[in-house]
Scaffold this motif. Structure first.
Motif, PDB file in Angstrom:
ATOM      1  N   TYR A  56      14.572   9.356  -3.937  1.00 10.40           N
ATOM      2  CA  TYR A  56      15.059   7.979  -3.936  1.00 10.40           C
ATOM      3  C   TYR A  56      14.617   7.276  -2.670  1.00 10.40           C
ATOM      4  N   ASN A  57      13.920   6.183  -2.844  1.00  6.77           N
ATOM      5  CA  ASN A  57      13.504   5.325  -1.742  1.00  6.77           C
ATOM      6  C   ASN A  57      13.829   3.897  -2.161  1.00  6.77           C
ATOM      7  N   PRO A  58      14.798   3.260  -1.506  1.00  7.61           N
ATOM      8  CA  PRO A  58      15.212   1.917  -1.935  1.00  7.61           C
ATOM      9  C   PRO A  58      14.100   0.882  -1.860  1.00  7.61           C
ATOM     10  N   GLU A  59      13.029   1.177  -1.103  1.00  6.44           N
ATOM     11  CA  GLU A  59      11.908   0.245  -1.012  1.00  6.44           C
ATOM     12  C   GLU A  59      10.825   0.545  -2.039  1.00  6.44           C
ATOM     13  N   ARG A  60      11.038   1.617  -2.815  1.00  6.31           N
ATOM     14  CA  ARG A  60      10.047   1.990  -3.817  1.00  6.31           C
ATOM     15  C   ARG A  60      10.742   2.331  -5.133  1.00  6.31           C
TER      16      ARG A  60
ATOM     17  N   LEU B  36       0.837  -1.199   0.000  1.00  6.11           N
ATOM     18  CA  LEU B  36       0.000   0.000   0.000  1.00  6.11           C
ATOM     19  C   LEU B  36       0.872   1.248   0.000  1.00  6.11           C
ATOM     20  N   HIS B  37       0.585   2.172  -0.913  1.00  2.00           N
ATOM     21  CA  HIS B  37       1.285   3.450  -0.995  1.00  2.00           C
ATOM     22  C   HIS B  37       0.256   4.569  -0.836  1.00  2.00           C
ATOM     23  N   LYS B  38       0.143   5.142   0.360  1.00  2.64           N
ATOM     24  CA  LYS B  38      -0.775   6.256   0.567  1.00  2.64           C
ATOM     25  C   LYS B  38      -0.265   7.495  -0.167  1.00  2.64           C
TER      26      LYS B  38
ATOM     27  N   LEU C 242       6.550  23.425 -12.344  1.00  4.94           N
ATOM     28  CA  LEU C 242       6.235  21.997 -12.341  1.00  4.94           C
ATOM     29  C   LEU C 242       6.052  21.510 -10.913  1.00  4.94           C
ATOM     30  N   LYS C 243       4.907  20.887 -10.670  1.00  4.56           N
ATOM     31  CA  LYS C 243       4.666  20.209  -9.401  1.00  4.56           C
ATOM     32  C   LYS C 243       4.443  18.742  -9.723  1.00  4.56           C
ATOM     33  N   SER C 244       5.238  17.881  -9.087  1.00  6.70           N
ATOM     34  CA  SER C 244       5.209  16.470  -9.444  1.00  6.70           C
ATOM     35  C   SER C 244       5.242  15.596  -8.193  1.00  6.70           C
ATOM     36  N   PHE C 245       4.452  14.542  -8.211  1.00  4.18           N
ATOM     37  CA  PHE C 245       4.487  13.534  -7.156  1.00  4.18           C
ATOM     38  C   PHE C 245       4.941  12.217  -7.776  1.00  4.18           C
ATOM     39  N   HIS C 246       5.860  11.541  -7.076  1.00  2.00           N
ATOM     40  CA  HIS C 246       6.468  10.319  -7.593  1.00  2.00           C
ATOM     41  C   HIS C 246       6.089   9.135  -6.701  1.00  2.00           C
ATOM     42  N   THR C 247       5.327   8.195  -7.259  1.00  2.00           N
ATOM     43  CA  THR C 247       5.016   6.979  -6.511  1.00  2.00           C
ATOM     44  C   THR C 247       6.261   6.132  -6.318  1.00  2.00           C
ATOM     45  N   PHE C 248       7.139   6.107  -7.343  1.00  2.05           N
ATOM     46  CA  PHE C 248       8.373   5.341  -7.277  1.00  2.05           C
ATOM     47  C   PHE C 248       9.568   6.285  -7.420  1.00  2.05           C
ATOM     48  N   SER C 249      10.742   5.798  -7.013  1.00  2.00           N
ATOM     49  CA  SER C 249      11.945   6.620  -7.048  1.00  2.00           C
ATOM     50  C   SER C 249      12.137   7.243  -8.418  1.00  2.00           C
TER      51      SER C 249
END
Length: 238
Positions: free
Chosen positions: A32-36, A6-8, A20-27
């Motif tokens: 950088y998130n080693p779990e994502r 689950l990724h809230k 630019l406004k950006s949201f990143h579900t993955f790295s």
């Protein structure tokens, strides 16, 4: 037993460059998130907003399937293959970057933002001939059901890519429960909620929440009126 992640919405990485406004579900980029890093073959899921008249200059890509889905406004696209196009809500665009290409994207309108999803999927074949495609889809005529917008079959509905992946969108105006069977063993599903509230595998999801599920053959989706979602089925092994 099905596996779930689950990724809230408020746990996503973010970048605010003014225009630019950006949201990143993955790295991605400076996030950088080693779990994502990815979900199977799904490498990037960016939720972007670009101010009027602004955009991304020429930049290269290779060996990636790049998908853009317009949510609001008009996104202009130009590339080194000679394609010039505008992507608007109700349209999906795909580029198979293959051996390499350059492209640029910018907000076609000067007085309002453009909002879109940019999605990267690892291909199952490298160094293919670069290609571009763009197709319309109609959610309003198919409310309360999953509408296929992408597949690996060039004769099927929507755009096609070099990967055993299937994307569906859905828009609901009533409470509805759907069951969806995966197309291939070894695939997983990532659901991204665009609006409203849905429940998947016992998890309550709200706007911009994401949920990945794998090691299952089918999933059940319960949606409330006003909900919209994107369902992405991708191989878990790449």
């Amino acid at each position: 037993m099905a596996q779930i992640i689950l990724h809230k919405a408020d746990t996503r990485g973010g970048a605010n460059h003014g225009w630019l406004k950006s949201f990143h579900t993955f790295s991605f980029s400076s996030y950088y998130n080693p779990e994502r890093i990815q979900f199977g073959a799904l490498r990037v899921l960016n939720d972007d907003q670009v101010d009027g008249g602004m955009g991304f200059g020429d930049h290269p890509h290779d060996n990636m399937e790049i998908i853009s889905i317009a949510l609001e406004g008009s996104l202009q696209h130009e590339d080194s293959m000679g394609n010039v196009a505008v992507i608007e809500p109700g349209e999906i665009q795909v580029m198979s970057a293959g051996t390499g290409l350059y492209h640029k994207e910018f907000n076609k309108q000067a007085d309002k933002p453009v909002k879109f999803l940019q999605i990267w999927v690892f291909p199952n074949e490298r160094n293919v001939q670069p290609r571009y495609d763009q197709q319309k889809y109609d959610l309003d005529s198919h409310r309360n059901e999953l509408v296929q917008i992408l597949s690996p079959d060039r004769a099927d509905a929507g755009v096609w890519i070099h990967q055993n992946a299937w994307f569906h969108l859905a828009r609901f105006d009533q409470e509805k429960e759907l069951r969806h069977s995966l197309h291939m063993p070894g695939n997983g599903i990532y659901i991204f909620v665009l609006k409203g509230e849905v429940s998947v595998a016992g998890q309550e999801l709200s706007e911009r929440d994401g949920l990945g599920i794998w090691d299952t053959d089918t999933i059940s989706i319960k949606a409330k009126p006003g909900a919209e979602l994107l369902l992405m089925e991708v191989p878990m092994q790449v």
